[in-house]
Design a protein around this motif. Sequence first.
Motif, PDB file in Angstrom:
ATOM      1  N   GLU A 116      34.568 -47.681  40.628  1.00  0.00           N
ATOM      2  CA  GLU A 116      33.270 -47.791  41.298  1.00  0.00           C
ATOM      3  C   GLU A 116      33.441 -48.118  42.771  1.00  0.00           C
ATOM      4  OE1 GLU A 116      31.318 -50.714  38.899  1.00  0.00           O
ATOM      5  OE2 GLU A 116      30.828 -49.262  37.316  1.00  0.00           O
ATOM      6  N   SER A 117      34.405 -48.957  43.089  1.00  0.00           N
ATOM      7  CA  SER A 117      34.687 -49.295  44.485  1.00  0.00           C
ATOM      8  C   SER A 117      35.174 -48.061  45.245  1.00  0.00           C
ATOM      9  CB  SER A 117      35.734 -50.404  44.548  1.00  0.00           C
ATOM     10  OG  SER A 117      36.100 -50.672  45.866  1.00  0.00           O
ATOM     11  N   LEU A 118      36.076 -47.292  44.633  1.00  0.00           N
ATOM     12  CA  LEU A 118      36.590 -46.072  45.257  1.00  0.00           C
ATOM     13  C   LEU A 118      35.471 -45.073  45.504  1.00  0.00           C
ATOM     14  CD1 LEU A 118      38.931 -44.260  46.202  1.00  0.00           C
ATOM     15  CD2 LEU A 118      39.250 -43.600  43.807  1.00  0.00           C
ATOM     16  N   ILE A 119      34.622 -44.871  44.520  1.00  0.00           N
ATOM     17  CA  ILE A 119      33.496 -43.937  44.663  1.00  0.00           C
ATOM     18  C   ILE A 119      32.570 -44.400  45.784  1.00  0.00           C
ATOM     19  CG2 ILE A 119      31.410 -43.069  43.538  1.00  0.00           C
ATOM     20  CD1 ILE A 119      33.054 -43.037  40.906  1.00  0.00           C
ATOM     21  N   GLY A 120      32.298 -45.694  45.841  1.00  0.00           N
ATOM     22  CA  GLY A 120      31.444 -46.231  46.900  1.00  0.00           C
ATOM     23  C   GLY A 120      32.033 -46.003  48.279  1.00  0.00           C
ATOM     24  N   MET A 121      33.346 -46.214  48.411  1.00  0.00           N
ATOM     25  CA  MET A 121      34.011 -46.006  49.696  1.00  0.00           C
ATOM     26  C   MET A 121      33.921 -44.542  50.119  1.00  0.00           C
ATOM     27  SD  MET A 121      37.337 -48.371  48.918  1.00  0.00           S
ATOM     28  CE  MET A 121      38.157 -48.297  50.497  1.00  0.00           C
ATOM     29  N   ILE A 122      34.103 -43.644  49.166  1.00  0.00           N
ATOM     30  CA  ILE A 122      34.042 -42.209  49.471  1.00  0.00           C
ATOM     31  C   ILE A 122      32.618 -41.813  49.841  1.00  0.00           C
ATOM     32  CG2 ILE A 122      34.250 -39.902  48.451  1.00  0.00           C
ATOM     33  CD1 ILE A 122      36.640 -41.066  46.821  1.00  0.00           C
ATOM     34  N   GLN A 123      31.634 -42.339  49.139  1.00  0.00           N
ATOM     35  CA  GLN A 123      30.244 -42.001  49.426  1.00  0.00           C
ATOM     36  C   GLN A 123      29.800 -42.509  50.790  1.00  0.00           C
ATOM     37  OE1 GLN A 123      28.298 -43.622  45.954  1.00  0.00           O
ATOM     38  NE2 GLN A 123      28.282 -41.630  44.927  1.00  0.00           N
ATOM     39  N   LYS A 124      30.314 -43.636  51.222  1.00  0.00           N
ATOM     40  CA  LYS A 124      29.929 -44.219  52.505  1.00  0.00           C
ATOM     41  C   LYS A 124      30.703 -43.642  53.683  1.00  0.00           C
ATOM     42  CE  LYS A 124      28.621 -48.625  50.491  1.00  0.00           C
ATOM     43  NZ  LYS A 124      29.007 -50.035  50.332  1.00  0.00           N
ATOM     44  N   PHE A 125      31.746 -42.866  53.408  1.00  0.00           N
ATOM     45  CA  PHE A 125      32.583 -42.327  54.478  1.00  0.00           C
ATOM     46  C   PHE A 125      31.787 -41.341  55.331  1.00  0.00           C
ATOM     47  CE2 PHE A 125      35.857 -39.653  56.341  1.00  0.00           C
ATOM     48  CZ  PHE A 125      36.727 -40.616  56.834  1.00  0.00           C
ATOM     49  N   PRO A 126      31.846 -41.481  56.653  1.00  0.00           N
ATOM     50  CA  PRO A 126      31.062 -40.612  57.549  1.00  0.00           C
ATOM     51  C   PRO A 126      31.760 -39.265  57.803  1.00  0.00           C
ATOM     52  CG  PRO A 126      32.218 -42.246  58.834  1.00  0.00           C
ATOM     53  CD  PRO A 126      32.514 -42.554  57.382  1.00  0.00           C
ATOM     54  N   TYR A 127      31.569 -38.336  56.899  1.00  0.00           N
ATOM     55  CA  TYR A 127      32.224 -37.026  57.005  1.00  0.00           C
ATOM     56  C   TYR A 127      31.793 -36.247  58.245  1.00  0.00           C
ATOM     57  CZ  TYR A 127      33.437 -37.809  52.134  1.00  0.00           C
ATOM     58  OH  TYR A 127      33.932 -38.344  50.974  1.00  0.00           O
ATOM     59  N   ASP A 128      30.574 -36.436  58.695  1.00  0.00           N
ATOM     60  CA  ASP A 128      30.017 -35.632  59.782  1.00  0.00           C
ATOM     61  C   ASP A 128      30.246 -36.226  61.161  1.00  0.00           C
ATOM     62  OD1 ASP A 128      29.067 -33.954  57.815  1.00  0.00           O
ATOM     63  OD2 ASP A 128      27.099 -34.922  57.733  1.00  0.00           O
ATOM     64  N   ASP A 129      30.992 -37.320  61.266  1.00  0.00           N
ATOM     65  CA  ASP A 129      31.192 -37.974  62.556  1.00  0.00           C
ATOM     66  C   ASP A 129      32.678 -38.009  62.921  1.00  0.00           C
ATOM     67  OD1 ASP A 129      31.085 -39.456  64.845  1.00  0.00           O
ATOM     68  OD2 ASP A 129      30.372 -41.294  63.892  1.00  0.00           O
ATOM     69  N   GLU A 162      41.429 -46.236  59.673  1.00  0.00           N
ATOM     70  CA  GLU A 162      41.389 -47.485  58.909  1.00  0.00           C
ATOM     71  C   GLU A 162      40.700 -47.283  57.559  1.00  0.00           C
ATOM     72  OE1 GLU A 162      39.176 -51.784  59.338  1.00  0.00           O
ATOM     73  OE2 GLU A 162      39.839 -50.784  61.171  1.00  0.00           O
ATOM     74  N   ASP A 163      39.560 -46.598  57.572  1.00  0.00           N
ATOM     75  CA  ASP A 163      38.836 -46.352  56.319  1.00  0.00           C
ATOM     76  C   ASP A 163      39.584 -45.392  55.409  1.00  0.00           C
ATOM     77  OD1 ASP A 163      36.907 -48.114  57.114  1.00  0.00           O
ATOM     78  OD2 ASP A 163      35.340 -46.620  57.420  1.00  0.00           O
ATOM     79  N   LEU A 164      40.228 -44.386  55.982  1.00  0.00           N
ATOM     80  CA  LEU A 164      41.028 -43.471  55.161  1.00  0.00           C
ATOM     81  C   LEU A 164      42.188 -44.212  54.494  1.00  0.00           C
ATOM     82  CD1 LEU A 164      41.195 -40.177  57.239  1.00  0.00           C
ATOM     83  CD2 LEU A 164      40.055 -40.536  55.047  1.00  0.00           C
ATOM     84  N   ASP A 165      42.809 -45.129  55.229  1.00  0.00           N
ATOM     85  CA  ASP A 165      43.887 -45.926  54.644  1.00  0.00           C
ATOM     86  C   ASP A 165      43.373 -46.787  53.492  1.00  0.00           C
ATOM     87  OD1 ASP A 165      45.848 -44.909  56.296  1.00  0.00           O
ATOM     88  OD2 ASP A 165      45.741 -46.566  57.735  1.00  0.00           O
ATOM     89  N   LYS A 166      42.174 -47.336  53.636  1.00  0.00           N
ATOM     90  CA  LYS A 166      41.584 -48.144  52.568  1.00  0.00           C
ATOM     91  C   LYS A 166      41.283 -47.289  51.342  1.00  0.00           C
ATOM     92  CE  LYS A 166      39.493 -51.659  55.520  1.00  0.00           C
ATOM     93  NZ  LYS A 166      38.232 -52.231  56.016  1.00  0.00           N
ATOM     94  N   ILE A 167      40.750 -46.090  51.566  1.00  0.00           N
ATOM     95  CA  ILE A 167      40.463 -45.172  50.459  1.00  0.00           C
ATOM     96  C   ILE A 167      41.762 -44.770  49.766  1.00  0.00           C
ATOM     97  CG2 ILE A 167      39.638 -42.845  49.887  1.00  0.00           C
ATOM     98  CD1 ILE A 167      37.465 -43.277  52.063  1.00  0.00           C
ATOM     99  N   ARG A 168      42.771 -44.462  50.565  1.00  0.00           N
ATOM    100  CA  ARG A 168      44.070 -44.081  50.014  1.00  0.00           C
ATOM    101  C   ARG A 168      44.648 -45.220  49.169  1.00  0.00           C
ATOM    102  NH1 ARG A 168      46.385 -43.008  54.555  1.00  0.00           N
ATOM    103  NH2 ARG A 168      45.810 -40.819  54.546  1.00  0.00           N
ATOM    104  N   GLY A 169      44.557 -46.442  49.664  1.00  0.00           N
ATOM    105  CA  GLY A 169      45.057 -47.599  48.927  1.00  0.00           C
ATOM    106  C   GLY A 169      44.312 -47.824  47.624  1.00  0.00           C
ATOM    107  N   LYS A 170      42.998 -47.669  47.655  1.00  0.00           N
ATOM    108  CA  LYS A 170      42.189 -47.847  46.446  1.00  0.00           C
ATOM    109  C   LYS A 170      42.520 -46.757  45.427  1.00  0.00           C
ATOM    110  CE  LYS A 170      39.578 -50.684  46.179  1.00  0.00           C
ATOM    111  NZ  LYS A 170      39.664 -52.053  45.622  1.00  0.00           N
ATOM    112  N   PHE A 171      42.744 -45.527  45.921  1.00  0.00           N
ATOM    113  CA  PHE A 171      43.120 -44.422  45.038  1.00  0.00           C
ATOM    114  C   PHE A 171      44.471 -44.703  44.372  1.00  0.00           C
ATOM    115  CE2 PHE A 171      45.258 -40.336  44.321  1.00  0.00           C
ATOM    116  CZ  PHE A 171      44.360 -39.769  43.434  1.00  0.00           C
ATOM    117  N   LYS A 172      45.416 -45.205  45.155  1.00  0.00           N
ATOM    118  CA  LYS A 172      46.729 -45.540  44.597  1.00  0.00           C
ATOM    119  C   LYS A 172      46.606 -46.649  43.544  1.00  0.00           C
ATOM    120  CE  LYS A 172      49.839 -44.287  48.348  1.00  0.00           C
ATOM    121  NZ  LYS A 172      50.840 -44.809  49.294  1.00  0.00           N
TER     122      LYS A 172
END
Length: 78
Positions: free
Chosen positions: A24-37, A45-55
């Motif tokens: 749920e945390s991983l999904i939330g991080m992905i949903q909040k990620f600003p793809y259009d900016d 920093e956020d990509l590293d956090k997502i990568r860490g949560k995925f691992k």
Amino acid sequence: MAGSQDIFDSIVMADESRKMKVLESLIGMIQKFPYDDPTYDKLHEDLDKIRGKFKQFCSLLNIQPDFKISAEGSGLSF
């Protein structure tokens, strides 16, 4: 022996609960990620956090993700 089974069931449920919380945390991080900016100042920093949560999630599932598509194609590296 019923007590032992109850303890085992509690451990299994706690493990499943942890997996769900991480997912749920991983999904939330992905949903909040600003793809259009593309100018987002915390992009790496956020990509590293997502990568860490995925691992972490993969580790909880005891799986080793492999993102190598082919020698010719591009692949993701985690």
